[in-house]
Design an enzyme around this catalytic site. Structure first.
Site, mmCIF file in Angstrom:
data_model
loop_
_atom_site.group_PDB
_atom_site.id
_atom_site.type_symbol
_atom_site.label_atom_id
_atom_site.label_comp_id
_atom_site.label_asym_id
_atom_site.label_seq_id
_atom_site.Cartn_x
_atom_site.Cartn_y
_atom_site.Cartn_z
ATOM 1 N N TYR A 69 -8.855 14.028 -10.021
ATOM 2 C CA TYR A 69 -7.925 13.285 -10.886
ATOM 3 C C TYR A 69 -7.045 14.221 -11.740
ATOM 4 C CZ TYR A 69 -6.206 9.975 -14.374
ATOM 5 O OH TYR A 69 -5.395 9.253 -15.218
ATOM 6 N N ASP B 139 0.875 -1.177 0.000
ATOM 7 C CA ASP B 139 0.000 0.000 0.000
ATOM 8 C C ASP B 139 0.913 1.228 0.000
ATOM 9 O OD1 ASP B 139 -1.629 2.152 0.593
ATOM 10 O OD2 ASP B 139 -2.836 1.054 2.062
ATOM 11 N N VAL B 140 0.896 1.986 -1.090
ATOM 12 C CA VAL B 140 1.851 3.104 -1.193
ATOM 13 C C VAL B 140 1.513 4.265 -0.262
ATOM 14 C CG1 VAL B 140 2.507 2.542 -3.569
ATOM 15 C CG2 VAL B 140 0.680 4.226 -3.156
ATOM 16 N N LYS C 221 -2.897 14.588 -11.525
ATOM 17 C CA LYS C 221 -2.016 14.373 -12.682
ATOM 18 C C LYS C 221 -1.187 15.626 -12.983
ATOM 19 C CE LYS C 221 -2.570 10.360 -12.770
ATOM 20 N NZ LYS C 221 -1.525 9.340 -12.808
HETATM 21 N N1 LIG Z 1 -6.745 4.377 -18.289
HETATM 22 C C1 LIG Z 1 -6.532 5.484 -18.966
HETATM 23 O O1 LIG Z 1 -7.237 5.791 -19.963
HETATM 24 C C2 LIG Z 1 -5.416 6.412 -18.571
HETATM 25 C C3 LIG Z 1 -5.229 7.609 -19.291
HETATM 26 C C4 LIG Z 1 -4.204 8.452 -18.924
HETATM 27 C C5 LIG Z 1 -3.359 8.126 -17.866
HETATM 28 N N2 LIG Z 1 -3.575 6.968 -17.177
HETATM 29 C C6 LIG Z 1 -2.690 6.652 -16.079
HETATM 30 O O2 LIG Z 1 -2.162 5.364 -16.274
HETATM 31 C C7 LIG Z 1 -1.964 4.733 -15.006
HETATM 32 C C8 LIG Z 1 -2.720 3.413 -14.967
HETATM 33 O O3 LIG Z 1 -4.075 3.700 -15.158
HETATM 34 P P1 LIG Z 1 -5.184 2.571 -15.049
HETATM 35 O O4 LIG Z 1 -6.411 3.149 -15.636
HETATM 36 O O5 LIG Z 1 -4.624 1.314 -15.560
HETATM 37 O O6 LIG Z 1 -5.367 2.541 -13.470
HETATM 38 P P2 LIG Z 1 -6.130 1.471 -12.542
HETATM 39 O O7 LIG Z 1 -7.152 2.169 -11.729
HETATM 40 O O8 LIG Z 1 -6.550 0.289 -13.313
HETATM 41 O O9 LIG Z 1 -4.957 1.047 -11.630
HETATM 42 C C9 LIG Z 1 -4.571 1.696 -10.475
HETATM 43 C C10 LIG Z 1 -3.675 0.726 -9.764
HETATM 44 O O10 LIG Z 1 -3.238 1.320 -8.573
HETATM 45 C C11 LIG Z 1 -3.399 0.342 -7.556
HETATM 46 N N3 LIG Z 1 -3.564 1.018 -6.294
HETATM 47 C C12 LIG Z 1 -4.628 1.738 -5.857
HETATM 48 N N4 LIG Z 1 -4.417 2.167 -4.613
HETATM 49 C C13 LIG Z 1 -3.189 1.705 -4.253
HETATM 50 C C14 LIG Z 1 -2.407 1.829 -3.086
HETATM 51 N N5 LIG Z 1 -2.852 2.495 -2.009
HETATM 52 N N6 LIG Z 1 -1.199 1.239 -3.055
HETATM 53 C C15 LIG Z 1 -0.733 0.561 -4.131
HETATM 54 N N7 LIG Z 1 -1.424 0.407 -5.269
HETATM 55 C C16 LIG Z 1 -2.652 0.978 -5.321
HETATM 56 C C17 LIG Z 1 -4.641 -0.448 -7.953
HETATM 57 O O11 LIG Z 1 -4.718 -1.709 -7.295
HETATM 58 C C18 LIG Z 1 -4.419 -0.578 -9.424
HETATM 59 O O12 LIG Z 1 -3.636 -1.692 -9.752
HETATM 60 C C19 LIG Z 1 -2.487 5.722 -13.968
HETATM 61 O O13 LIG Z 1 -1.419 6.465 -13.435
HETATM 62 C C20 LIG Z 1 -3.412 6.620 -14.745
HETATM 63 O O14 LIG Z 1 -3.532 7.881 -14.166
HETATM 64 C C21 LIG Z 1 -4.589 6.110 -17.498
#
Ligand SMILES: NC(=O)c1ccc[n+]([C@@H]2O[C@H](COP(=O)([O-])OP(=O)(O)OC[C@H]3O[C@@H](n4cnc5c(N)ncnc54)[C@H](O)[C@@H]3O)[C@@H](O)[C@H]2O)c1
Length: 265
Positions: free
Chosen positions: A153, A63-64, A157
């Site tokens: 969000y 857990d970060v 970012k």
């Molecule tokens: N999905 C998109 O379209 C998109 C677009 C632009 C940027 N991003 C960025 O890409 C990255 C991945 O996005 P995603 O949509 O796959 O995210 P997601 O929500 O699927 O994944 C988030 C991850 O963070 C983990 N997490 C949550 N709380 C945590 C904690 N306290 N400690 C450790 N881990 C924890 C979750 O278990 C999960 O694996 C993110 O940084 C997101 O901002 C995503």
């Protein structure tokens, strides 16, 4: 995928590596000959993502938002692989109630999406310096645009993008480069959940915001991260690399031709 010989034998720590994007990234690092440590709270997803990497993969439930959990993760990573060369902060929260967001939600979301990665970078400073490492943070197109109903969000970012610049300056004398990637809409767990696992629907809704007329596959984000970690990016630091299919390059007119519409009546 390009081959970066200098990545082989090194170790990447992926915070949030259990996501679709993170799991693709883990596999991409492993294919370059890297060891990969996946730090996430998602035990099932993280275990599966590490297993895809074979002996090169290690999942550590982390857990970060907990300093002691981060310390335990770093200790496990060092015990298994000797040390960490690359830190990739994928972790995010999508907690966001716009104008109605409660204080505790704001703080929780920033703890997960910004502060956790900042703590990891701080704790890894000497190790990354000793190993000529690199950091890649995950920003987003959302850092740069107002989006309806979203307050938290995009603010996280934007903060990640700024932290990247600040970290780059601080880490440069140590020989460590710090950059960010800024994806556009990417096929991911959140997209799956929102669309009822309908990729066609997400392409129809999100496609027009991107020049190719579709959203990204998770594997299309990985190349930028590998590049930024590699020696090929040796003079690149403090920047945000858009991996967004031209999302930020387009304006509100998108790919339409308003002049033709005006002339046509
Ligand atoms: N999905 C998109 O379209 C998109 C677009 C632009 C940027 N991003 C960025 O890409 C990255 C991945 O996005 P995603 O949509 O796959 O995210 P997601 O929500 O699927 O994944 C988030 C991850 O963070 C983990 N997490 C949550 N709380 C945590 C904690 N306290 N400690 C450790 N881990 C924890 C979750 O278990 C999960 O694996 C993110 O940084 C997101 O901002 C995503």
């Amino acid at each position: 995928m390009a081959r970066y010989e200098d990545l082989a034998g090194r170790t990447a720590l992926l915070a949030g590596g259990a996501t679709l994007i993170g799991a693709e990234l883990a596999l991409a690092f492993a294919r370059q000959g890297c060891n990969v440590v996946i730090a996430d709270i998602d035990v099932a997803g993280g275990t599966a993502a590490a297993a895809r990497c074979g002996d090169a993969g290690l999942f550590v439930e982390t857990d970060v938002t907990s300093d002691s959990a981060i310390d335990a993760c770093l200790a496990a990573a060092r015990a298994r692989f000797g040390g960490i060369d690359f830190l990739v902060n994928v972790t995010t929260s999508y907690l966001d109630d716009g104008l109605d967001t409660a204080r505790e939600t704001w703080l929780r979301a920033f703890d997960i999406g910004l502060v956790g990665g900042a703590m990891l970078a701080s704790k890894l400073r000497d190790e990354l310096a000793a190993r000529a490492g690199a950091i890649v943070n995950f920003s987003s197109v959302s850092a740069h645009r107002a989006q309806a109903g979203r307050f938290v969000y995009p603010a996280i970012k934007a903060a990640v993008a700024q932290l990247t610049r600040s970290q780059a300056l601080e880490f440069a004398p140590l020989g460590v480069r710090v950059n960010a990637v800024a994806p556009g809409w990417t096929w991911s767990n959140v997209m799956k959940a929102l669309s009822g696992d309908d990729r066609g629907k997400v392409d129809r809704v999100g496609g027009p915001f991107h020049m190719p007329g579709r959203i990204a596959d998770p594997g299309e984000i990985t190349g930028a991260v590998l590049f930024l970690c590699s020696d090929a990016a040796g003079f690149i630091t403090g920047t945000e690399l858009a991996v967004d299919g031209g999302y930020l390059a387009m304006g509100p007119e998108q790919a339409t031709s308003p002049i033709a519409a005006l002339v046509g009546g």
